[in-house]
Scaffold this active site. Structure first.
Site, PDB file in Angstrom:
ATOM      1  N   ALA A   9       6.096 -10.339  -2.962  1.00 11.24           N
ATOM      2  CA  ALA A   9       6.922 -11.063  -2.334  1.00 11.24           C
ATOM      3  C   ALA A   9       7.761  -9.927  -1.336  1.00 11.24           C
ATOM      4  O   ALA A   9       7.942 -10.349  -0.091  1.00 11.24           O
ATOM      5  CB  ALA A   9       8.072 -11.849  -2.910  1.00 11.24           C
ATOM      6  N   ARG A  12       4.468  -6.833   3.516  1.00 15.01           N
ATOM      7  CA  ARG A  12       4.650  -7.384   4.652  1.00 15.01           C
ATOM      8  C   ARG A  12       3.813  -8.644   4.571  1.00 15.01           C
ATOM      9  O   ARG A  12       4.422  -9.752   5.299  1.00 15.01           O
ATOM     10  CB  ARG A  12       3.695  -6.468   5.467  1.00 15.01           C
ATOM     11  CG  ARG A  12       4.589  -5.379   5.772  1.00 15.01           C
ATOM     12  CD  ARG A  12       3.777  -4.422   6.778  1.00 15.01           C
ATOM     13  NE  ARG A  12       2.506  -3.848   6.395  1.00 15.01           N
ATOM     14  CZ  ARG A  12       2.139  -2.840   5.522  1.00 15.01           C
ATOM     15  NH1 ARG A  12       3.247  -1.854   5.377  1.00 15.01           N
ATOM     16  NH2 ARG A  12       1.111  -2.448   5.101  1.00 15.01           N
ATOM     17  N   GLY A  88      -5.181 -13.105  -1.500  1.00 14.74           N
ATOM     18  CA  GLY A  88      -5.606 -12.270  -0.155  1.00 14.74           C
ATOM     19  C   GLY A  88      -5.787 -10.767  -0.394  1.00 14.74           C
ATOM     20  O   GLY A  88      -6.007 -10.134   0.541  1.00 14.74           O
ATOM     21  N   THR A  90      -7.091  -7.222  -1.276  1.00 19.83           N
ATOM     22  CA  THR A  90      -8.507  -6.551  -0.805  1.00 19.83           C
ATOM     23  C   THR A  90      -8.517  -5.562  -2.142  1.00 19.83           C
ATOM     24  O   THR A  90      -7.800  -5.283  -2.849  1.00 19.83           O
ATOM     25  CB  THR A  90      -8.490  -5.974   0.512  1.00 19.83           C
ATOM     26  OG1 THR A  90      -7.489  -5.040   0.834  1.00 19.83           O
ATOM     27  CG2 THR A  90      -7.972  -7.225   1.482  1.00 19.83           C
ATOM     28  N   HIS A 144      -7.417  -1.646  12.139  1.00 16.73           N
ATOM     29  CA  HIS A 144      -6.374  -2.238  11.470  1.00 16.73           C
ATOM     30  C   HIS A 144      -4.987  -1.126  11.719  1.00 16.73           C
ATOM     31  O   HIS A 144      -5.204   0.318  12.268  1.00 16.73           O
ATOM     32  CB  HIS A 144      -6.465  -2.081   9.925  1.00 16.73           C
ATOM     33  CG  HIS A 144      -7.072  -3.532   9.754  1.00 16.73           C
ATOM     34  ND1 HIS A 144      -8.474  -3.655   9.618  1.00 16.73           N
ATOM     35  CD2 HIS A 144      -6.692  -4.835   8.996  1.00 16.73           C
ATOM     36  CE1 HIS A 144      -8.622  -4.995   9.212  1.00 16.73           C
ATOM     37  NE2 HIS A 144      -7.570  -5.549   8.991  1.00 16.73           N
ATOM     38  N   LYS A 148      -2.510   0.832   6.551  1.00 16.47           N
ATOM     39  CA  LYS A 148      -3.756   0.244   5.439  1.00 16.47           C
ATOM     40  C   LYS A 148      -4.453   1.017   4.798  1.00 16.47           C
ATOM     41  O   LYS A 148      -4.788   2.222   5.393  1.00 16.47           O
ATOM     42  CB  LYS A 148      -4.977  -0.558   6.396  1.00 16.47           C
ATOM     43  CG  LYS A 148      -5.725  -1.437   5.523  1.00 16.47           C
ATOM     44  CD  LYS A 148      -6.675  -2.393   6.564  1.00 16.47           C
ATOM     45  CE  LYS A 148      -7.666  -3.225   5.499  1.00 16.47           C
ATOM     46  NZ  LYS A 148      -7.164  -3.946   4.434  1.00 16.47           N
TER      47      LYS A 148
END
Length: 260
Positions: A9, A12, A88, A90, A144, A148
């Site tokens: 939480a 981003r 979500g 990766t 990106h 990242k």
């Protein structure tokens, strides 16, 4: 009302998810967990340090935007407690996917794993899949933001794999490169990409963007997708929260919820 928890939480994407869930009239944000943000307040909730908060809040579904290592611990716990998962995160590999299929395959909890929640990105991958059999060459360039940590993106890898699968036994034209003056200049080729080169750009000021470039004699086709703000991912995340109960087992990709 669907009771939603968010793991990660304080990040981003996790923070944006908390905002979107709290603003949706069909969803209720009832739990937030984040190791680095524990103790802070998010929409009236105190961010917890441990997953137990999801069970205490009787979550129906938990959205996970953390890291692959954290996700590997969280997913079995959610399955054991009968909580649906929207992932979500990766960096999950084939062994992770096999484990998730085994974990969620027989129980009441369901799981969605999506490399990208932007509807435009889902359509971009589908359009690339449709175009793949009709061209001789293809490459993927993903762009990106400069924070990242993994490359290439999960979206780029999935796009290349789906393009290769759409061609079946049809091989791409041979790469003419015989010597790389700069090692890696031709990008990377994943095991399931069957010759589709993927290039990664990390650039300050960007969010998430991708070009899929196809070429044949005398012509080319470029499919471009841009996410200018993390808000672009939120309609897909909210849709996943609302539909996760209707899709048993493990679903790969948001398009499995969109019927496209």
């Amino acid at each position: 009302m669907i009771r939603v928890g968010v793991n990660g939480a304080g990040g981003r994407m996790g923070s944006a998810t908390c905002d979107a869930v709290a603003a949706d009239p069909d969803l209720e944000l009832v739990a937030a967990v984040g190791a680095s943000s524990a103790g802070t307040i998010v929409h009236g909730l105190t961010v917890a340090a441990e997953m137990r908060a999801f069970a205490d809040a009787k979550c129906d579904v938990v959205v996970d935007f953390t890291t692959a290592d954290v996700c590997r611990v969280t997913m079995p716990w959610l399955a054991m407690h009968g909580v649906h998962a929207v992932v979500g995160t990766t960096g999950l590999d084939a062994a992770d996917l096999d484990s998730l299929h085994a974990t969620f395959g027989a129980g009441p909890a369901h799981c969605l794993i999506a490399p990208n929640f932007a509807i435009s990105a889902v359509l971009m991958m589908r359009f690339a899949e449709i175009a793949a059999p009709y061209f001789d060459t293809a490459e993927v360039i993903e762009y990106h933001h400069d924070r990242k940590i993994d490359a290439p993106s999960g979206t780029a890898v999935t796009t290349a794999e789906r393009m290769a699968a759409a061609r079946g036994a049809i091989a791409w034209a041979a790469d003419p490169t015989e010597r790389e003056v700069l090692p890696g200049a031709r990008g990377g080729v994943g095991a399931g990409a069957a010759g589709v080169h993927v290039h990664s750009v990390r650039m300050r000021g960007m969010v998430a963007h991708q070009d899929v470039i196809f070429g044949a004699a005398g012509q080319s086709l470029t499919i471009r997708q841009d996410s200018y703000d993390r808000e672009s991912f939120m309609p897909g995340v909210l849709l996943a929260c609302k539909r996760s109960a209707d899709h048993p087992g493990v679903t790969l990709g948001l398009d499995g919820y969109l019927d496209i």
